[in-house]
Write a protein that holds these residues in place. Structure first.
Motif, PDB file in Angstrom:
ATOM      1  N   ARG A   1       3.503  10.503  -6.976  1.00 53.53           N
ATOM      2  CA  ARG A   1       4.172  10.999  -8.425  1.00 53.53           C
ATOM      3  C   ARG A   1       3.026  11.389  -9.526  1.00 53.53           C
ATOM      4  O   ARG A   1       3.938  11.911 -10.595  1.00 53.53           O
ATOM      5  CB  ARG A   1       4.880  10.053  -8.867  1.00 53.53           C
ATOM      6  N   LEU A   2       2.233  10.913  -9.801  1.00 54.89           N
ATOM      7  CA  LEU A   2       1.419  11.013 -10.900  1.00 54.89           C
ATOM      8  C   LEU A   2       0.781  12.678 -10.817  1.00 54.89           C
ATOM      9  O   LEU A   2       0.292  13.314 -10.543  1.00 54.89           O
ATOM     10  CB  LEU A   2       0.039  10.033 -11.099  1.00 54.89           C
ATOM     11  N   SER A   3       0.126  12.475 -12.444  1.00 58.11           N
ATOM     12  CA  SER A   3      -0.165  14.399 -12.435  1.00 58.11           C
ATOM     13  C   SER A   3      -1.887  14.162 -11.850  1.00 58.11           C
ATOM     14  O   SER A   3      -1.594  12.899 -12.273  1.00 58.11           O
ATOM     15  CB  SER A   3      -0.219  14.326 -13.996  1.00 58.11           C
ATOM     16  N   ASP A   4      -2.338  14.618 -12.370  1.00 56.39           N
ATOM     17  CA  ASP A   4      -3.796  15.232 -11.778  1.00 56.39           C
ATOM     18  C   ASP A   4      -4.993  14.275 -13.159  1.00 56.39           C
ATOM     19  O   ASP A   4      -5.481  14.186 -12.903  1.00 56.39           O
ATOM     20  CB  ASP A   4      -4.371  15.739 -11.835  1.00 56.39           C
ATOM     21  N   ARG A   5      -4.085  14.643 -14.540  1.00 56.78           N
ATOM     22  CA  ARG A   5      -4.414  14.130 -15.727  1.00 56.78           C
ATOM     23  C   ARG A   5      -4.629  12.651 -15.635  1.00 56.78           C
ATOM     24  O   ARG A   5      -5.182  12.027 -16.093  1.00 56.78           O
ATOM     25  CB  ARG A   5      -3.640  14.949 -16.259  1.00 56.78           C
ATOM     26  N   GLU A   6      -2.780  12.322 -15.128  1.00 54.92           N
ATOM     27  CA  GLU A   6      -2.927  10.846 -15.550  1.00 54.92           C
ATOM     28  C   GLU A   6      -4.084   9.842 -13.901  1.00 54.92           C
ATOM     29  O   GLU A   6      -4.413   9.115 -14.321  1.00 54.92           O
ATOM     30  CB  GLU A   6      -1.217  10.590 -14.896  1.00 54.92           C
ATOM     31  N   LEU A   7      -3.884  10.735 -12.929  1.00 50.76           N
ATOM     32  CA  LEU A   7      -4.879  10.250 -12.121  1.00 50.76           C
ATOM     33  C   LEU A   7      -6.269  10.171 -12.464  1.00 50.76           C
ATOM     34  O   LEU A   7      -7.051   9.351 -12.421  1.00 50.76           O
ATOM     35  CB  LEU A   7      -5.049  11.125 -11.099  1.00 50.76           C
ATOM     36  N   TYR A   8      -6.938  11.204 -13.483  1.00 48.64           N
ATOM     37  CA  TYR A   8      -7.969  11.415 -14.162  1.00 48.64           C
ATOM     38  C   TYR A   8      -8.549  10.373 -15.532  1.00 48.64           C
ATOM     39  O   TYR A   8      -9.414  10.015 -15.181  1.00 48.64           O
ATOM     40  CB  TYR A   8      -8.618  12.387 -14.724  1.00 48.64           C
ATOM     41  N   ASP A   9      -6.944  10.086 -15.766  1.00 48.70           N
ATOM     42  CA  ASP A   9      -7.402   9.033 -16.467  1.00 48.70           C
ATOM     43  C   ASP A   9      -6.776   6.892 -16.349  1.00 48.70           C
ATOM     44  O   ASP A   9      -8.637   6.453 -16.774  1.00 48.70           O
ATOM     45  CB  ASP A   9      -6.001   8.471 -17.647  1.00 48.70           C
ATOM     46  N   ILE A  10      -6.861   6.894 -15.051  1.00 45.13           N
ATOM     47  CA  ILE A  10      -7.816   5.724 -14.451  1.00 45.13           C
ATOM     48  C   ILE A  10      -8.922   5.719 -13.359  1.00 45.13           C
ATOM     49  O   ILE A  10      -8.633   4.891 -12.931  1.00 45.13           O
ATOM     50  CB  ILE A  10      -5.538   5.137 -13.730  1.00 45.13           C
ATOM     51  N   GLY A  11      -9.367   7.082 -12.849  1.00 48.30           N
ATOM     52  CA  GLY A  11     -10.438   7.228 -12.702  1.00 48.30           C
ATOM     53  C   GLY A  11     -10.448   7.256 -10.901  1.00 48.30           C
ATOM     54  O   GLY A  11     -11.363   7.116  -9.766  1.00 48.30           O
ATOM     55  N   LEU A  12      -8.949   8.015 -10.633  1.00 46.17           N
ATOM     56  CA  LEU A  12      -8.825   8.556  -9.593  1.00 46.17           C
ATOM     57  C   LEU A  12      -9.071  10.332  -9.346  1.00 46.17           C
ATOM     58  O   LEU A  12      -8.297  10.467 -10.216  1.00 46.17           O
ATOM     59  CB  LEU A  12      -7.797   8.288  -9.264  1.00 46.17           C
ATOM     60  N   VAL A  13      -9.093  10.414  -8.012  1.00 45.14           N
ATOM     61  CA  VAL A  13      -8.968  12.168  -7.674  1.00 45.14           C
ATOM     62  C   VAL A  13      -7.467  11.910  -6.770  1.00 45.14           C
ATOM     63  O   VAL A  13      -7.374  11.143  -5.516  1.00 45.14           O
ATOM     64  CB  VAL A  13     -10.379  12.863  -7.285  1.00 45.14           C
ATOM     65  N   ARG A  14      -6.835  13.231  -6.700  1.00 51.29           N
ATOM     66  CA  ARG A  14      -5.947  13.111  -5.523  1.00 51.29           C
ATOM     67  C   ARG A  14      -6.420  12.561  -4.134  1.00 51.29           C
ATOM     68  O   ARG A  14      -5.377  11.625  -3.287  1.00 51.29           O
ATOM     69  CB  ARG A  14      -5.146  14.737  -5.753  1.00 51.29           C
ATOM     70  N   GLY A  15      -7.267  13.347  -3.997  1.00 51.92           N
ATOM     71  CA  GLY A  15      -7.863  13.018  -2.275  1.00 51.92           C
ATOM     72  C   GLY A  15      -8.509  10.896  -2.185  1.00 51.92           C
ATOM     73  O   GLY A  15      -7.676  10.647  -1.326  1.00 51.92           O
ATOM     74  N   ASP A  16      -8.479  10.903  -3.307  1.00 49.91           N
ATOM     75  CA  ASP A  16      -8.051   9.490  -3.697  1.00 49.91           C
ATOM     76  C   ASP A  16      -6.877   8.100  -3.145  1.00 49.91           C
ATOM     77  O   ASP A  16      -7.107   7.454  -2.520  1.00 49.91           O
ATOM     78  CB  ASP A  16      -9.089   8.210  -4.941  1.00 49.91           C
ATOM     79  N   ILE A  17      -5.831   8.952  -3.451  1.00 47.23           N
ATOM     80  CA  ILE A  17      -4.565   8.632  -2.595  1.00 47.23           C
ATOM     81  C   ILE A  17      -4.662   8.107  -1.316  1.00 47.23           C
ATOM     82  O   ILE A  17      -4.318   7.409  -0.451  1.00 47.23           O
ATOM     83  CB  ILE A  17      -3.499   8.911  -3.225  1.00 47.23           C
ATOM     84  N   ASP A  18      -4.904   9.077  -0.726  1.00 49.53           N
ATOM     85  CA  ASP A  18      -5.019   8.691   1.357  1.00 49.53           C
ATOM     86  C   ASP A  18      -5.982   8.071   1.810  1.00 49.53           C
ATOM     87  O   ASP A  18      -5.637   6.829   2.719  1.00 49.53           O
ATOM     88  CB  ASP A  18      -5.535   9.941   1.985  1.00 49.53           C
ATOM     89  N   ASP A  19      -7.164   7.020   0.641  1.00 48.72           N
ATOM     90  CA  ASP A  19      -7.809   6.484   0.903  1.00 48.72           C
ATOM     91  C   ASP A  19      -7.453   5.023   0.879  1.00 48.72           C
ATOM     92  O   ASP A  19      -8.329   3.906   1.326  1.00 48.72           O
ATOM     93  CB  ASP A  19      -9.418   6.477   0.320  1.00 48.72           C
ATOM     94  N   ILE A  20      -6.440   4.519   0.272  1.00 47.21           N
ATOM     95  CA  ILE A  20      -5.775   3.439   0.038  1.00 47.21           C
ATOM     96  C   ILE A  20      -5.292   3.027   0.746  1.00 47.21           C
ATOM     97  O   ILE A  20      -3.764   3.570   2.043  1.00 47.21           O
ATOM     98  CB  ILE A  20      -4.498   3.356  -0.707  1.00 47.21           C
TER      99      ILE A  20
ATOM    100  N   ALA B   1       0.707  -0.914   0.062  1.00 41.50           N
ATOM    101  CA  ALA B   1      -0.379   0.382   0.165  1.00 41.50           C
ATOM    102  C   ALA B   1       0.919   0.997   0.095  1.00 41.50           C
ATOM    103  O   ALA B   1       0.553   1.811  -0.775  1.00 41.50           O
ATOM    104  CB  ALA B   1      -0.617  -0.472   1.340  1.00 41.50           C
ATOM    105  N   ARG B   2       1.707   1.182   0.532  1.00 39.30           N
ATOM    106  CA  ARG B   2       3.127   2.309   0.542  1.00 39.30           C
ATOM    107  C   ARG B   2       3.575   2.231  -0.552  1.00 39.30           C
ATOM    108  O   ARG B   2       3.285   3.484  -1.190  1.00 39.30           O
ATOM    109  CB  ARG B   2       4.015   2.268   1.719  1.00 39.30           C
ATOM    110  N   VAL B   3       3.828   1.315  -1.385  1.00 37.49           N
ATOM    111  CA  VAL B   3       4.280   1.951  -2.373  1.00 37.49           C
ATOM    112  C   VAL B   3       3.707   2.474  -3.721  1.00 37.49           C
ATOM    113  O   VAL B   3       3.912   3.236  -3.907  1.00 37.49           O
ATOM    114  CB  VAL B   3       5.423   0.095  -3.243  1.00 37.49           C
ATOM    115  N   THR B   4       2.885   1.508  -3.500  1.00 35.35           N
ATOM    116  CA  THR B   4       1.316   2.599  -4.436  1.00 35.35           C
ATOM    117  C   THR B   4       0.634   3.996  -4.196  1.00 35.35           C
ATOM    118  O   THR B   4       1.143   4.463  -4.837  1.00 35.35           O
ATOM    119  CB  THR B   4      -0.115   1.538  -4.144  1.00 35.35           C
ATOM    120  N   ARG B   5       1.113   3.636  -2.965  1.00 33.55           N
ATOM    121  CA  ARG B   5       0.456   5.189  -2.437  1.00 33.55           C
ATOM    122  C   ARG B   5       2.034   6.606  -3.439  1.00 33.55           C
ATOM    123  O   ARG B   5       1.275   7.662  -3.826  1.00 33.55           O
ATOM    124  CB  ARG B   5       0.076   5.579  -1.002  1.00 33.55           C
ATOM    125  N   ASN B   6       3.478   6.008  -2.918  1.00 33.61           N
ATOM    126  CA  ASN B   6       4.242   6.443  -3.563  1.00 33.61           C
ATOM    127  C   ASN B   6       3.740   6.864  -4.588  1.00 33.61           C
ATOM    128  O   ASN B   6       3.788   7.890  -5.179  1.00 33.61           O
ATOM    129  CB  ASN B   6       5.098   6.371  -3.126  1.00 33.61           C
TER     130      ASN B   6
END
Length: 67
Positions: free
Chosen positions: A46-65, A37-42
């Motif tokens: 490092r992804l941009s907001d656009r890259e996160l959007y492309d995989i269906g996530l927003v920056r706030g979702d990272i903390d929920d992992i 989980a730590r490696v995944t969060r890290n």
């Protein structure tokens, strides 16, 4: 006459060593899950907001992992 039968095994948990080994395996499993989980969060951080959007996530979702 006493005999020793090495083919007869004790079920896990019946002996102190069995419970200890089960606890060690459980601890190692939890540590591995935490590290994954730590490696995944890290990596996601490092992804941009656009890259996160492309995989269906927003920056706030990272903390929920968690796992």
């Amino acid at each position: 006459m006493a005999s020793f039968d090495p083919t007869h095994t004790q079920p896990h948990g019946r002996l102190f060593g069995g419970r200890l080994s089960q606890s060690a395996v459980a601890l190692i499993g939890r540590l591995a899950a935490w590290n994954d989980a730590r490696v995944t969060r890290n990596a996601l951080s490092r992804l941009s907001d656009r890259e996160l959007y492309d995989i269906g996530l927003v920056r706030g979702d990272i903390d929920d992992i968690r796992r």
